[in-house]
Design a protein around this motif. Structure first.
Motif, PDB file in Angstrom:
ATOM      1  N   GLU A   1       0.947  -1.087  -0.099  1.00 29.58           N
ATOM      2  CA  GLU A   1      -0.022  -0.249   0.073  1.00 29.58           C
ATOM      3  C   GLU A   1       0.887   1.200   0.039  1.00 29.58           C
ATOM      4  O   GLU A   1       0.679   2.309  -0.757  1.00 29.58           O
ATOM      5  CB  GLU A   1      -0.932   0.055   1.292  1.00 29.58           C
ATOM      6  CG  GLU A   1      -1.937   1.083   1.207  1.00 29.58           C
ATOM      7  CD  GLU A   1      -2.980   1.268   2.297  1.00 29.58           C
ATOM      8  OE1 GLU A   1      -3.488   2.182   2.767  1.00 29.58           O
ATOM      9  OE2 GLU A   1      -3.225  -0.025   2.860  1.00 29.58           O
ATOM     10  N   ASP A   2       2.029   1.292   0.578  1.00 20.95           N
ATOM     11  CA  ASP A   2       3.099   2.381   0.739  1.00 20.95           C
ATOM     12  C   ASP A   2       3.632   2.758  -0.478  1.00 20.95           C
ATOM     13  O   ASP A   2       3.719   3.877  -1.146  1.00 20.95           O
ATOM     14  CB  ASP A   2       4.104   2.222   1.711  1.00 20.95           C
ATOM     15  CG  ASP A   2       3.436   2.160   3.150  1.00 20.95           C
ATOM     16  OD1 ASP A   2       2.408   2.872   3.566  1.00 20.95           O
ATOM     17  OD2 ASP A   2       4.229   1.648   3.999  1.00 20.95           O
TER      18      ASP A   2
ATOM     19  N   ARG B   1       0.840   4.126  -2.672  1.00 25.77           N
ATOM     20  CA  ARG B   1       0.592   5.519  -2.332  1.00 25.77           C
ATOM     21  C   ARG B   1       1.693   6.482  -2.883  1.00 25.77           C
ATOM     22  O   ARG B   1       1.673   7.590  -3.257  1.00 25.77           O
ATOM     23  CB  ARG B   1       0.230   5.761  -0.837  1.00 25.77           C
ATOM     24  CG  ARG B   1      -1.102   5.199  -0.295  1.00 25.77           C
ATOM     25  CD  ARG B   1      -1.090   5.474   1.198  1.00 25.77           C
ATOM     26  NE  ARG B   1      -2.188   4.877   1.709  1.00 25.77           N
ATOM     27  CZ  ARG B   1      -3.718   5.070   1.742  1.00 25.77           C
ATOM     28  NH1 ARG B   1      -3.774   6.357   0.951  1.00 25.77           N
ATOM     29  NH2 ARG B   1      -4.284   4.413   2.051  1.00 25.77           N
TER      30      ARG B   1
END
Length: 163
Positions: free
Chosen positions: A109-110, A113
């Motif tokens: 997810e990082d 993003r």
């Protein structure tokens, strides 16, 4: 993968690409390219020796074999392509040279993003990636041409004009 590698500081990148259209695009983005048939010879001339890191975005036995042949002792080979459910590899080239084969399927997810934020900053080279935009109604034909190889474009953006 090449854009991402450059984004994190990798300077010497050689991309093996069978499609002349995609090779031209990659060269326009400042990458050195080769065709799969010339890869072995071009690795040394472009990189100054065998590769220390190989990203295999195809994932079939011949591309993994080429990764082993084109990489140095203790190289990392990252397998992200899933072109075959099963494959046979020659383990001697992996073990004898102490290479590491890493499988990676997705992103965190990082990573997602940070990449989305990077794209949102606006980078002109990204505009080159999409070379055709079509309305939703033409989507099935666009997919057909990609599937049969007659599409002749790098990336197609299909948009709905309905709100």
């Amino acid at each position: 993968f090449a854009i991402g590698a450059r984004r994190v500081g990798v300077e010497r990148i050689l991309v093996s690409e069978p499609s002349p259209i995609r090779r031209e695009l990659l060269e326009g983005l400042g990458f050195r390219t080769t065709s799969p048939d010339s890869l072995s010879a071009d690795v040394s001339s472009v990189l100054g020796g065998k590769a220390t890191l190989v990203v295999d975005a195809v994932g079939v036995a011949p591309t993994v074999a080429t990764a082993l042949e084109s990489s140095t002792t203790r190289a990392r080979i990252v397998l992200v392509g899933m072109g075959a459910n099963e494959m046979t590899i020659a383990p001697y080239g992996l073990t004898d040279a102490e290479r590491v084969l890493i499988g990676s399927y997705c992103y965190s997810e990082d990573h997602f993003r940070s990449t989305a934020a990077w794209v949102a900053e606006g980078h002109p080279e990204l505009d080159l990636l999409i070379d055709r935009t079509l309305p939703l109604a033409e989507g099935p034909e666009a997919f057909r041409t990609v599937a049969d190889g007659s599409g002749g474009s790098n990336k197609t953006l299909i948009v709905s004009m309905e709100i």
